[in-house]
Design a protein around this motif. Structure first.
Motif, PDB file in Angstrom:
ATOM      1  N   TYR A   1      44.017  36.662  21.583  1.00  0.00           N
ATOM      2  CA  TYR A   1      44.554  36.391  22.911  1.00  0.00           C
ATOM      3  C   TYR A   1      45.313  37.590  23.502  1.00  0.00           C
ATOM      4  O   TYR A   1      44.903  38.170  24.501  1.00  0.00           O
ATOM      5  N   LEU A   2      46.384  37.983  22.834  1.00  0.00           N
ATOM      6  CA  LEU A   2      47.291  38.959  23.436  1.00  0.00           C
ATOM      7  C   LEU A   2      46.672  40.333  23.612  1.00  0.00           C
ATOM      8  O   LEU A   2      46.946  41.016  24.610  1.00  0.00           O
TER       9      LEU A   2
ATOM     10  N   ALA B   1      47.136  41.726  27.362  1.00  0.00           N
ATOM     11  CA  ALA B   1      48.062  42.845  27.538  1.00  0.00           C
ATOM     12  C   ALA B   1      47.345  44.081  28.067  1.00  0.00           C
ATOM     13  O   ALA B   1      47.983  44.975  28.639  1.00  0.00           O
ATOM     14  N   ALA B   2      46.030  44.137  27.890  1.00  0.00           N
ATOM     15  CA  ALA B   2      45.278  45.287  28.390  1.00  0.00           C
ATOM     16  C   ALA B   2      45.159  45.265  29.912  1.00  0.00           C
ATOM     17  O   ALA B   2      44.954  46.314  30.532  1.00  0.00           O
ATOM     18  N   ILE B   3      45.287  44.091  30.522  1.00  0.00           N
ATOM     19  CA  ILE B   3      45.107  43.985  31.977  1.00  0.00           C
ATOM     20  C   ILE B   3      46.137  44.828  32.730  1.00  0.00           C
ATOM     21  O   ILE B   3      45.769  45.701  33.531  1.00  0.00           O
ATOM     22  N   PRO B   4      47.463  44.602  32.519  1.00  0.00           N
ATOM     23  CA  PRO B   4      48.421  45.432  33.254  1.00  0.00           C
ATOM     24  C   PRO B   4      48.383  46.893  32.843  1.00  0.00           C
ATOM     25  O   PRO B   4      48.639  47.776  33.667  1.00  0.00           O
ATOM     26  N   ALA B   5      48.056  47.170  31.568  1.00  0.00           N
ATOM     27  CA  ALA B   5      48.021  48.561  31.112  1.00  0.00           C
ATOM     28  C   ALA B   5      46.905  49.337  31.801  1.00  0.00           C
ATOM     29  O   ALA B   5      47.121  50.423  32.354  1.00  0.00           O
ATOM     30  N   VAL B   6      45.693  48.779  31.790  1.00  0.00           N
ATOM     31  CA  VAL B   6      44.552  49.458  32.409  1.00  0.00           C
ATOM     32  C   VAL B   6      44.709  49.497  33.932  1.00  0.00           C
ATOM     33  O   VAL B   6      44.437  50.522  34.572  1.00  0.00           O
TER      34      VAL B   6
ATOM     35  N   LEU C   1      53.765  48.945  23.389  1.00  0.00           N
ATOM     36  CA  LEU C   1      55.129  48.435  23.490  1.00  0.00           C
ATOM     37  C   LEU C   1      55.153  46.996  24.012  1.00  0.00           C
ATOM     38  O   LEU C   1      55.974  46.183  23.575  1.00  0.00           O
ATOM     39  N   SER C   2      54.252  46.673  24.942  1.00  0.00           N
ATOM     40  CA  SER C   2      54.239  45.307  25.468  1.00  0.00           C
ATOM     41  C   SER C   2      53.822  44.314  24.393  1.00  0.00           C
ATOM     42  O   SER C   2      54.348  43.200  24.321  1.00  0.00           O
ATOM     43  N   LEU C   3      52.883  44.708  23.528  1.00  0.00           N
ATOM     44  CA  LEU C   3      52.493  43.839  22.413  1.00  0.00           C
ATOM     45  C   LEU C   3      53.659  43.645  21.449  1.00  0.00           C
ATOM     46  O   LEU C   3      53.905  42.528  20.981  1.00  0.00           O
ATOM     47  N   ALA C   4      54.370  44.729  21.171  1.00  0.00           N
ATOM     48  CA  ALA C   4      55.512  44.623  20.263  1.00  0.00           C
ATOM     49  C   ALA C   4      56.629  43.783  20.874  1.00  0.00           C
ATOM     50  O   ALA C   4      57.307  43.018  20.176  1.00  0.00           O
ATOM     51  N   MET C   5      56.807  43.905  22.201  1.00  0.00           N
ATOM     52  CA  MET C   5      57.907  43.196  22.843  1.00  0.00           C
ATOM     53  C   MET C   5      57.702  41.688  22.825  1.00  0.00           C
ATOM     54  O   MET C   5      58.680  40.928  22.830  1.00  0.00           O
ATOM     55  N   VAL C   6      56.458  41.228  22.795  1.00  0.00           N
ATOM     56  CA  VAL C   6      56.210  39.792  22.684  1.00  0.00           C
ATOM     57  C   VAL C   6      56.821  39.256  21.394  1.00  0.00           C
ATOM     58  O   VAL C   6      57.467  38.203  21.382  1.00  0.00           O
ATOM     59  N   TYR C   7      56.651  39.997  20.325  1.00  0.00           N
ATOM     60  CA  TYR C   7      57.205  39.561  19.043  1.00  0.00           C
ATOM     61  C   TYR C   7      58.735  39.612  19.073  1.00  0.00           C
ATOM     62  O   TYR C   7      59.410  38.706  18.564  1.00  0.00           O
TER      63      TYR C   7
END
Length: 417
Positions: free
Chosen positions: A45-46, A50-55, A90-96
């Motif tokens: 899922y993530l 998370a790739a949407i806002p990054a790209v 960083l956005s993936l890490a921040m979810v955790y």
């Protein structure tokens, strides 16, 4: 059914995104019953959302460019790529990190600590904000990404009682505390990402324009909607929030957050229809089934107001659930919840059909099994009232049942401007 024991029947990525955006209360119950394996949620899922806002951010800043008055400035391609990768990680890490915070906050709001549940709350609650990140591809529309992020706050608010077992009356305070931590986390992400993109463009970082750096008011027009955002009010509210945080005044911080969101959700469409008005369109019997449950409620959380009525009907081995929601009172919220209504689509597999189409001025979304065992229908009326129904019956019967609810009369309701 617990999807953890039946992985083959787990919802697809698109199905889960649609469900959490369109039917958050029912979907949180489904999520609570699922396997809380953090690695699985990341992988399935993530990493995609998370790739949407990054790209999109890379496209907007390095390919489209940011500018005004005839000038356009672009972040160098290499810097843009590095910023995209770092921001994504960083956005993936921040979810955790936020899941850890949500878990730690649970006892303070009479909730139950459970890290897998907290992770599901943050991961799926962030859906609207991540999907809304697509607007970063066009910098002039980046404010719409903020509006989508605001809907993520509402998703988390509705998920807290289900996943963290906090009392409903504690959900707002819990949400405010978590959002404040999320704002701080977002600032940290922006600062860390900016380290790899020196020479920022006019105060614009990797997450979009800094609020308050524009003119005192920003007007964004969306087809069928006039959304007016007063950035000076948002900036003033953010300063009040900083003061409240510094003094440890959580009540003042919550009020400032509400003011900020109220300013961002400008262009209100009028007061929501009262729940008792909507309840009048939910009969005692429907499609030959007797109503076994009904709930009428009005939720108000940090600038977001929505009225809804949900009911369940049963007979023999059949079951039908309907929900009537007024999303039109908050145009920005309606835009996030009903994005499907501005498209047409038809998809078919061996066993299932999914369609989005219009019948006059009513937008219709339906998904059903070809064998007639299950169907799901959503209707968006022109006044912003949305009806959703799902049950163990053919889609034709579901449409016939909805047609008996007085759709013409419901569509003619007018709220005070």
């Amino acid at each position: 059914m617990n999807t953890a024991s039946s992985p083959a029947l787990a919802p697809s990525l698109l199905q889960r995104v649609q469900a959490i955006l369109l039917r958050p209360r029912e979907t949180w119950s489904d999520i609570a019953a699922e396997d809380g394996d953090i690695a699985r949620i990341y992988k399935g899922y993530l990493i995609y959302l998370a790739a949407i806002p990054a790209v999109a951010g890379f496209i907007g800043q390095s390919l489209v460019g940011i500018g005004a008055f005839g000038f356009s400035v672009r972040v160098p391609i290499v810097q843009g790529l590095v910023s995209m990768v770092v921001g994504y990680a960083l956005s993936l890490a921040m979810v955790y990190v936020l899941a850890l915070i949500a878990n730690a906050l649970a006892p303070k709001f009479q909730g139950q600590q459970n890290l897998p549940s907290a992770f599901k709350l943050v991961a799926y609650g962030a859906t609207a904000g991540m999907v809304g990140g697509i607007f970063s591809a066009v910098p002039s529309l980046s404010m719409l990404g903020l509006l989508a992020a605001l809907y993520s706050i509402y998703l988390i608010y509705t998920g807290i009682p289900v996943l963290m077992q906090a009392p409903q009356d504690k959900a707002i305070g819990y949400t405010v505390a978590l959002v404040v931590c999320g704002i701080v986390a977002g600032i940290l992400i922006g600062l860390l990402t900016s380290l790899v993109t020196p020479g920022g463009i006019g105060g614009t970082g990797p997450r979009g324009p800094v609020i308050g750096s524009a003119s005192p008011g920003v007007s964004i027009t969306v087809p069928g909607t006039d959304i007016k955002i007063d950035t000076s009010r948002i900036e003033a509210a953010s300063r009040e929030m900083e003061k409240a945080q510094a003094s440890g005044d959580s009540q003042a911080a919550g009020k400032a957050l509400g003011d900020m969101m109220g300013a961002a959700l400008g262009g209100q469409g009028g007061a929501p229809f009262p729940p008792e008005t909507l309840r009048g369109f939910v009969p005692d019997k429907l499609a030959g089934m007797t109503r076994s449950r009904i709930e009428a409620r009005s939720d108000s959380a940090m600038g977001i107001q929505i009225s809804s009525v949900s009911a369940q009907y049963t007979a023999d081995n059949q079951e039908l659930e309907i929900e009537v929601q007024d999303v039109g009172a908050v145009p920005a919220l309606a835009m996030a919840m009903t994005a499907w209504s501005r498209t047409t689509m038809e998809s078919e597999t061996d066993g299932e059909v999914e369609r989005v189409y219009r019948r006059g001025d009513i937008a219709i979304k339906e998904r059903y099994q070809k064998d007639g065992s299950a169907s799901d229908v959503a209707l968006l009326l022109p006044n912003g009232v949305m009806l959703q129904a799902n049950g163990s019956l053919p889609v034709q019967q579901l449409h016939e049942a909805l047609s008996t609810l007085g759709l013409d009369q419901l569509a003619r309701l007018k709220r005070p401007s």
